[in-house]
Motif scaffolding. Structure first.
Motif, PDB file in Angstrom:
ATOM      1  N   LEU A 174      62.534 -24.985 -35.770  1.00  0.00           N
ATOM      2  CA  LEU A 174      61.766 -26.107 -35.234  1.00  0.00           C
ATOM      3  C   LEU A 174      61.812 -26.135 -33.705  1.00  0.00           C
ATOM      4  CD1 LEU A 174      62.377 -29.124 -37.626  1.00  0.00           C
ATOM      5  CD2 LEU A 174      60.747 -27.254 -37.793  1.00  0.00           C
ATOM      6  N   THR A 175      62.958 -25.794 -33.142  1.00  0.00           N
ATOM      7  CA  THR A 175      63.064 -25.753 -31.675  1.00  0.00           C
ATOM      8  C   THR A 175      62.105 -24.723 -31.100  1.00  0.00           C
ATOM      9  OG1 THR A 175      65.401 -26.404 -31.807  1.00  0.00           O
ATOM     10  CG2 THR A 175      64.646 -25.441 -29.738  1.00  0.00           C
ATOM     11  N   ASN A 176      61.999 -23.559 -31.756  1.00  0.00           N
ATOM     12  CA  ASN A 176      61.057 -22.528 -31.302  1.00  0.00           C
ATOM     13  C   ASN A 176      59.611 -23.008 -31.412  1.00  0.00           C
ATOM     14  OD1 ASN A 176      62.668 -20.313 -30.464  1.00  0.00           O
ATOM     15  ND2 ASN A 176      63.090 -19.778 -32.585  1.00  0.00           N
ATOM     16  N   VAL A 177      59.275 -23.623 -32.547  1.00  0.00           N
ATOM     17  CA  VAL A 177      57.898 -24.075 -32.758  1.00  0.00           C
ATOM     18  C   VAL A 177      57.543 -25.171 -31.765  1.00  0.00           C
ATOM     19  CG1 VAL A 177      56.297 -25.115 -34.401  1.00  0.00           C
ATOM     20  CG2 VAL A 177      57.947 -23.426 -35.195  1.00  0.00           C
ATOM     21  N   LEU A 178      58.477 -26.083 -31.518  1.00  0.00           N
ATOM     22  CA  LEU A 178      58.228 -27.146 -30.535  1.00  0.00           C
ATOM     23  C   LEU A 178      58.053 -26.559 -29.138  1.00  0.00           C
ATOM     24  CD1 LEU A 178      60.769 -29.812 -31.813  1.00  0.00           C
ATOM     25  CD2 LEU A 178      58.279 -30.076 -31.723  1.00  0.00           C
ATOM     26  N   GLY A 179      58.803 -25.508 -28.839  1.00  0.00           N
ATOM     27  CA  GLY A 179      58.625 -24.825 -27.554  1.00  0.00           C
ATOM     28  C   GLY A 179      57.229 -24.247 -27.427  1.00  0.00           C
ATOM     29  N   ALA A 180      56.713 -23.683 -28.530  1.00  0.00           N
ATOM     30  CA  ALA A 180      55.350 -23.147 -28.522  1.00  0.00           C
ATOM     31  C   ALA A 180      54.325 -24.266 -28.374  1.00  0.00           C
ATOM     32  CB  ALA A 180      55.097 -22.358 -29.808  1.00  0.00           C
ATOM     33  N   CYS A 181      54.576 -25.417 -29.023  1.00  0.00           N
ATOM     34  CA  CYS A 181      53.667 -26.564 -28.897  1.00  0.00           C
ATOM     35  C   CYS A 181      53.609 -27.050 -27.448  1.00  0.00           C
ATOM     36  CB  CYS A 181      54.130 -27.713 -29.789  1.00  0.00           C
ATOM     37  SG  CYS A 181      53.999 -27.392 -31.561  1.00  0.00           S
ATOM     38  N   ALA A 182      54.740 -26.980 -26.747  1.00  0.00           N
ATOM     39  CA  ALA A 182      54.796 -27.433 -25.357  1.00  0.00           C
ATOM     40  C   ALA A 182      54.082 -26.475 -24.424  1.00  0.00           C
ATOM     41  CB  ALA A 182      56.251 -27.602 -24.922  1.00  0.00           C
ATOM     42  N   VAL A 183      54.068 -25.184 -24.767  1.00  0.00           N
ATOM     43  CA  VAL A 183      53.427 -24.188 -23.900  1.00  0.00           C
ATOM     44  C   VAL A 183      51.915 -24.308 -23.984  1.00  0.00           C
ATOM     45  CG1 VAL A 183      53.046 -21.710 -23.584  1.00  0.00           C
ATOM     46  CG2 VAL A 183      55.364 -22.576 -23.930  1.00  0.00           C
TER      47      VAL A 183
END
Length: 415
Positions: free
Chosen positions: A123-132
């Motif tokens: 989830l941390t990785n996916v949220l990082g992608a959402c922020a980018v």
């Protein structure tokens, strides 16, 4: 002693390396300079049959993410079909995020197909992608999933949500999450401070920073990027310079290139252009295009042709084909009535083939991101888009809107 030398001595001493030895050795390769050594160890892994060990493959994934591009990572990942575990998926997502690749969402869908349940790292990785991107819709979905599975209580997920919401501009949601965090750490504070600063809420960002200090949370280098940006946005030049000096004297944080860029922006925005140039000359880093473009843009605002010319020349020394420097310098000359230099510079641009980079925008619709560029007719739904634009333009005219240049200059043509 270097790890490879130790590994070789181990083999010369008749000790047989096992999968743990290989994993430790691969962990030592952390940059492109060690790519060749990593490939050699990969060959040894294949030769000794360690490639069937999922832990070794996962370490190879991480090694290639640090030392190479994504092609090697995907090659290993595809070869792991049948033995991949949750760590494999997370390592591949982390690699995509590191290389700014938008395949994180696709990997998440594949992960569901393989019946692997996401954890807090996923989830941390996916949220990082959402922020980018930024992708607020997907961020909402991840937030709902985190609530459903109870992963929202994980500090990394909470910080990821705060960062995602701030970068998507939904500061209310970010602050609500922050307030619900029982023990926010420096990452939480920094994300919120940077978010408020980036969206123009400089006063609120500085108030958060003061509260953070009062609660005994030690700021880091990201925190000070937000603080300096906030000072720049609200014109608190002297306060910003004070915070810049405070970084090293009070917290032992050495200024990075990003901090220096913030100080240049702080001085240039306020019209203290000579001080900005003086600061650039004494920076511990060689000035880059970003720094000089900051000064150049400020020279347009404050109509300083002399420093603007110097900034433009500095940009063009670093990148002779940089179109923005030519355009900004043209605008500076025009704002000061220097039409001869405007004509000369435009002639130079034509003769050297320099063209202004086209503007670009994008919009997310359902699961796709649609990118649009000026004068670009390649979108597959171009005809429908221009038809809707035409209808909208007619409605605007009927409502009394008069475009710049009159109705005759306002036209939507699909081809």
């Amino acid at each position: 002693m270097k790890p490879c030398h130790t590994f070789q001595e181990m083999r010369n001493s008749k000790f047989t390396p096992d999968e743990i030895t290989v994993r430790c050795l691969l962990c030592a390769f952390t940059s492109s300079n060690s790519y060749c050594q990593g490939k050699q160890v990969h060959s040894y892994v294949l030769k000794k049959g360690f490639i069937s060990e999922v832990s070794v493959c996962n370490t190879l994934l991480t090694m290639y993410a640090k030392c190479s591009d994504l092609s090697d990572v995907f090659d290993i990942f595809e070869e792991m079909e049948g033995i991949m575990d949750l760590v494999s998926w997370n390592a591949t997502m982390t690699a995509c995020l590191k290389h700014n690749h938008n395949n994180v969402f696709g990997l998440l869908r594949m992960m569901h197909c393989f019946d692997h349940e996401p954890d807090h790292v996923t989830l941390t990785n996916v949220l990082g992608a959402c922020a980018v991107v930024p992708s607020l819709d997907k961020g909402y979905q991840v937030h709902c999933f985190a609530l459903k599975t109870g992963l929202e209580t994980e500090a990394s997920v909470m910080n990821g949500l705060i960062d995602m919401y701030t970068k998507c501009g939904v500061l209310i949601n970010a602050h609500k999450l922050f307030d619900s965090f029982s023990d926010p750490d420096v990452v939480s504070w920094s994300s919120l401070i940077v978010g408020y600063a980036q969206f123009g809420y400089g006063k609120e960002a500085l108030e958060l920073f003061q509260t953070m200090r009062n609660r005994g949370v030690k700021p880091n280098h990201v925190t000070f990027v937000g603080v300096l940006s906030a000072c720049s946005r609200v014109g608190l030049v002297d306060e910003g310079l004070h915070y810049y000096s405070m970084m090293e004297t009070e917290y032992g944080i050495l200024p990075t290139r990003e901090h220096c860029s913030c100080v240049v922006d702080l001085l240039a925005r306020s019209g203290r252009l000579k001080e900005a140039v003086s600061f650039i000359n004494q920076m511990p880093y060689d000035p880059d295009i970003v720094v000089w473009n900051t000064v150049l843009a400020a020279c347009k605002t404050h109509q300083n042709a002399e420093i603007g010319r110097h900034a433009a020349e500095s940009v063009l020394r670093l990148d002779p084909s940089n179109s923005s420097a030519h355009v900004l310098l043209c605008n500076i000359y025009a704002s000061t009535g220097n039409w001869e230099d405007v004509a000369r510079l435009r002639k130079l641009m034509r003769s050297t083939g320099v063209r202004k980079a086209p503007g670009q925008s994008w919009i997310e619709v359902k699961d796709g991101v649609h990118v649009f560029s000026v004068e670009d007719r390649s979108h597959p739904q171009m005809d429908e888009i221009y038809m809707v634009l035409g209808d909208l333009s007619l409605e605007m005219m009927e409502a009394g809107y008069v475009p710049y240049g009159g109705f005759d200059s306002f036209e939507v043509v699909p081809s």
